[in-house]
Design an enzyme around this catalytic site. Structure first.
Site, short mmCIF file in Angstrom:
data_model
loop_
_atom_site.label_atom_id
_atom_site.label_comp_id
_atom_site.label_asym_id
_atom_site.label_seq_id
_atom_site.Cartn_x
_atom_site.Cartn_y
_atom_site.Cartn_z
N GLU A 197 0.84 -1.20 0.00
CA GLU A 197 0.00 0.00 0.00
C GLU A 197 0.87 1.25 0.00
O GLU A 197 1.67 1.46 0.91
CB GLU A 197 -0.90 -0.02 1.24
N ASP A 233 -4.75 13.17 5.11
CA ASP A 233 -5.44 11.90 4.86
C ASP A 233 -6.77 11.91 5.63
O ASP A 233 -6.79 11.70 6.84
CB ASP A 233 -4.54 10.77 5.35
N ASP A 248 -11.25 1.57 4.28
CA ASP A 248 -10.24 2.07 5.23
C ASP A 248 -10.60 3.52 5.54
O ASP A 248 -10.00 4.45 5.00
CB ASP A 248 -8.84 1.95 4.63
C1 GCO Z 1 -3.22 5.11 6.76
C2 GCO Z 1 -3.27 3.76 6.07
C3 GCO Z 1 -3.58 2.63 7.01
C4 GCO Z 1 -3.31 1.28 6.39
C5 GCO Z 1 -3.40 0.23 7.44
C6 GCO Z 1 -3.36 -1.15 6.88
O1 GCO Z 1 -3.19 6.08 6.03
O2 GCO Z 1 -3.21 5.17 7.98
O3 GCO Z 1 -4.22 3.85 5.04
O4 GCO Z 1 -4.90 2.73 7.44
O5 GCO Z 1 -4.19 1.01 5.35
O6 GCO Z 1 -2.34 0.40 8.32
O7 GCO Z 1 -2.11 -1.44 6.44
MN MN Z 2 -5.10 2.26 3.93
MN MN Z 3 -4.88 5.94 4.60
#
Ligand code: GCO
Ligand code: MN
Ligand code: MN
Length: 392
Positions: free
Chosen positions: A183, A257, A293
């Site tokens: 990711e 974010d 997420d």
């Molecule tokens: C963020 C990330 C996390 C990851 C999570 C799974 O910006 O905090 O998107 O939410 O997706 O740690 O790996």
């Molecule tokens: Mn994420």
């Molecule tokens: Mn995120």
């Protein structure tokens, strides 16, 4: 009143313990909601029609828990999963909260940190396997810099590659049938995070020892923060056979974010993304987990959290229905129908050879006539807007 947009487990919707369990803490204020027991989250997720629950190691087993405590917590959680018919499609490691990870995990300069990150991840992989996960996500939240002179970024990539290669080998050696999903995120919490977009990740995967085990987990918010098209990132991943997982949420460009409810911002982009995932335009659909997420606004109480969860899933289903209708609309199909040319198509289809090349180069093309032809995209985009707004 239940309707066709209410989610069911066959929709493959999942949430993280950290998402619906988010207590509303932000950099300027403490929690506004109580921390929920993971077993209660499982029960509530089944009530709202979700299929799966995902977790970081520490979402379930507190950091530093004894072996006995860990076993008791995991047994209770498994019982809740069974009782409520909820599965764990994905697991991951928290490599960002503990102070030891302040300079990164797999890419940190201190070998003690890198070794600790590998130890923690192998233990977390075992937890994920025990819970039945088939996807393992790697989000390198702390893998980046503010003081960029601290290391050669090339060295960071080599270290990250070493970690992923080491861990795929660990899975191979132990017979763990897990696929890794990387990711990307451009920044936050670090000033700059390495491998900042899904495109960077796809290029990196090609350099791994076992690339077939590794794909991507693109996130709406992260691509949007970088000012990029999530839909194009996902399309590239799908075309490469690398879309192993997806993080759906809402985000406005140029902001921190936000992790908002799916579809709550930029509905048009959300529509185009769902249309791609569902394959309503004729492409092969994505059939993996649909993970949200995201988390509820800080203004919400517990009831608002479950309104948030229902909203993510309903919006996805509403958009899927709109995408179906859009791609079945004869006017849309007339505009998007493939342009064919009996004379030029065979020349374009032929692979390169001296003869084929000579034929292609010799074909006459009326550039002025082609350039003046209107393509109807104004009408096409208006049709999209009208479908989205329920006017067709
Ligand atoms: C963020 C990330 C996390 C990851 C999570 C799974 O910006 O905090 O998107 O939410 O997706 O740690 O790996
Ligand atoms: Mn994420
Ligand atoms: Mn995120």
């Amino acid at each position: 009143m239940p309707d066709a947009y209410d989610p069911t487990p066959s929709d493959r919707f999942s949430f993280g313990l950290w998402t619906v369990g988010n207590p509303g803490r932000d950099p300027f204020g403490g929690p506004v909601r109580a921390v929920q027991d993971p077993c209660r989250i499982v029960q509530k997720l089944s009530e709202v029609g979700a299929w799966g629950v995902n977790l970081h190691d520490e979402d379930l087993v507190p950091f530093g828990a004894s072996a006995a405590e860990r076993d008791r917590i995991v047994a209770d959680f498994k019982r809740a999963l069974d009782d409520h018919g909820v599965v764990v499609p994905m697991a991951t490691t928290n490599l960002f909260s503990q102070p030891i990870f302040k300079d990164g995990a797999f890419t940190a300069n201190d070998p003690a940190v890198r070794a600790f990150a590998l130890q923690k991840t192998m233990t977390a992989i075992e937890l994920g396997v025990e819970l039945g996960a088939s996807t393992y996500v790697f989000w390198g939240g702390r893998e980046g810099t503010e003081a960029d002179a601290c290391r050669d970024p090339q060295e960071a990539l080599k270290r990250f590659r070493h970690a992923i290669d080491y861990l795929t080998e660990f899975c191979e050696d132990n017979g763990y049938d897990l696929r890794f999903a990387l990711e990307a995120k451009p920044n936050e919490p670090r000033g700059d995070i390495y491998l900042s977009t899904t495109g960077h990740m796809l290029a990196f995967i090609a350099t791994l020892a076992r690339p077939e085990r590794v794909g991507v987990n693109p996130e709406v918010a992260h691509e949007t923060m970088a000012g990029l098209s999530m839909t194009h990132a996902v399309a590239q991943a799908m075309e490469a056979g690398k879309l192993f997982h997806i993080d759906l949420n809402g985000q406005r460009i140029g902001r921190y974010d936000q992790d908002l409810r799916f579809g709550s911002e930029d509905l048009k982009q959300a529509f185009l993304l769902v249309r791609l995932l569902e394959g309503t335009a004729g492409n092969a659909p994505y059939t993996g987990p649909l993970h949200f997420d995201a988390h509820a606004y800080r203004t919400e109480d517990d009831a608002g959290v479950w309104d948030f969860a229902r909203g993510c899933m309903r919006t996805y289903k509403l958009l899927a229905a709109r995408a179906q209708a859009f791609d079945a609309d004869p006017e849309v199909r007339a505009i998007t129908a493939a342009v064919t040319d009996a004379r030029l198509d065979p020349l374009l289809d032929a692979p390169y050879s001296r003869e084929a090349c000579a034929a292609l180069r010799g074909a006459s093309i009326d550039a002025a006539a082609v350039a003046t032809r209107g393509l109807g995209y104004e009408r096409l985009d208006q049709l999209l807007v009208e479908h989205l707004m329920g006017a067709r």
